[in-house]
Enzyme design. Structure first.
Site, PDB file in Angstrom:
ATOM      1  N   GLU A   1       9.641  46.315 -51.304  1.00  0.00           N
ATOM      2  CA  GLU A   1       8.262  45.834 -50.465  1.00  0.00           C
ATOM      3  C   GLU A   1       7.232  45.585 -51.737  1.00  0.00           C
ATOM      4  OE1 GLU A   1      10.367  48.384 -49.765  1.00  0.00           O
ATOM      5  OE2 GLU A   1       9.761  49.012 -47.586  1.00  0.00           O
TER       6      GLU A   1
ATOM      7  N   CYS B   1       8.506  52.690 -46.158  1.00  0.00           N
ATOM      8  CA  CYS B   1       7.971  54.517 -46.429  1.00  0.00           C
ATOM      9  C   CYS B   1       6.498  54.430 -46.527  1.00  0.00           C
ATOM     10  CB  CYS B   1       8.711  54.862 -47.631  1.00  0.00           C
ATOM     11  SG  CYS B   1       7.893  54.151 -49.191  1.00  0.00           S
TER      12      CYS B   1
ATOM     13  N   HIS C   1      10.066  49.872 -55.141  1.00  0.00           N
ATOM     14  CA  HIS C   1      10.654  49.542 -53.748  1.00  0.00           C
ATOM     15  C   HIS C   1      10.601  47.963 -53.730  1.00  0.00           C
ATOM     16  CE1 HIS C   1      10.172  53.833 -51.996  1.00  0.00           C
ATOM     17  NE2 HIS C   1      10.947  53.846 -52.872  1.00  0.00           N
TER      18      HIS C   1
ATOM     19  N   CYS D   1       4.984  52.033 -49.134  1.00  0.00           N
ATOM     20  CA  CYS D   1       5.154  50.496 -48.771  1.00  0.00           C
ATOM     21  C   CYS D   1       4.102  50.019 -47.745  1.00  0.00           C
ATOM     22  CB  CYS D   1       6.446  50.036 -48.870  1.00  0.00           C
ATOM     23  SG  CYS D   1       7.279  50.364 -50.359  1.00  0.00           S
TER      24      CYS D   1
END
Lengths: 151, 151
Positions: free
Chosen positions: B49, B77, B47, B80
């Site tokens: 992040e 999410c 992801h 993260c």
């Protein structure tokens, strides 16, 4: 679990909080093993589970690990629980429960929400005493008790 | 946020769910930028992040980012959110809210538990419409609506 415990002992020898993890495939073959490596990698997310999961996926060249089991010596934190769901791991086996930082049976209980799109089978407490003893011995050998929060 | 939005657009061009992230230091200098790269890396945890946070920490050679701000186009999410807490990020700024997969204001609300040892300042809804529009356009252009769950 003995492979995971060996990985945890390796971490302790390197001055890392002793947590170890193993990913096995549907046939029981080991795809990846890892030790917690937060200090060595200067990466607060270099937890054994996340490292083992990423290594297993990289080995296969696939983004999901739907037939796989993750075995880890400590209840995963929210980061690792979320990674287990994202990789669609079939089964999670863990050793010691972690009331302080766990994210499966404690705190945010990551799998127990509608926003979690995959929930693995969860088996906790396997070789719990041995898993916990490795952690307890590690922290008792450290001078500063404040260091015992998190990895 | 415009840097993060540009990263999100780059992700879309590569067929990745368009989420972008930027880590800035206490003086506002950019330490790292990243786009979601789950498909390219065959890594369900790649992801934006997490990639930006790891890159920022690697650049500094430090495991914590206590003075830093993470700016991301979508509510993080649980993975993260937990990474943000582990890296001890000072401030989280995000664009669109994510009722389906978010972990800050939805689902497990990772920061809202005693097991979370660091809670950043959280500012949500910044450039929310633009952030959401990039995601909406991406999913409308995909054939299979089932692909819209998660990254």
């Amino acid at each position: 679990m003995q492979r995971a415990l060996n990985e945890a002992r390796k971490a302790a020898e390197c001055g890392e909080v002793p947590v170890g993890a193993v990913v096995t495939d549907g046939a029981g073959a080991v795809l990846a093993t890892a030790s917690n490596a937060v200090e060595a990698r200067h990466d607060a997310t270099a937890h054994a589970e996340l490292l083992a999961l990423r290594a297993a996926a990289a080995r296969r060249g696939e983004k999901y690990l739907v037939d796989c089991t993750l075995t880890v010596t400590l209840e995963p934190c929210p980061l690792c629980a979320a990674a287990i769901a994202l990789f669609r791991i079939k089964r999670l086996v863990f050793g010691a429960y972690d009331p302080k930082s766990g994210g499966v049976e404690h705190g945010p209980r990551v799998f127990d929400h509608a926003t979690c799109h995959h929930r693995p089978e969860v088996i906790g407490g396997v070789d719990e005493r041995e898993s916990a003893a490795i952690l307890r011995d590690f922290f008792e050998n450290r001078r500063d008790p404040a260091n015992s929060a998190g990895r």
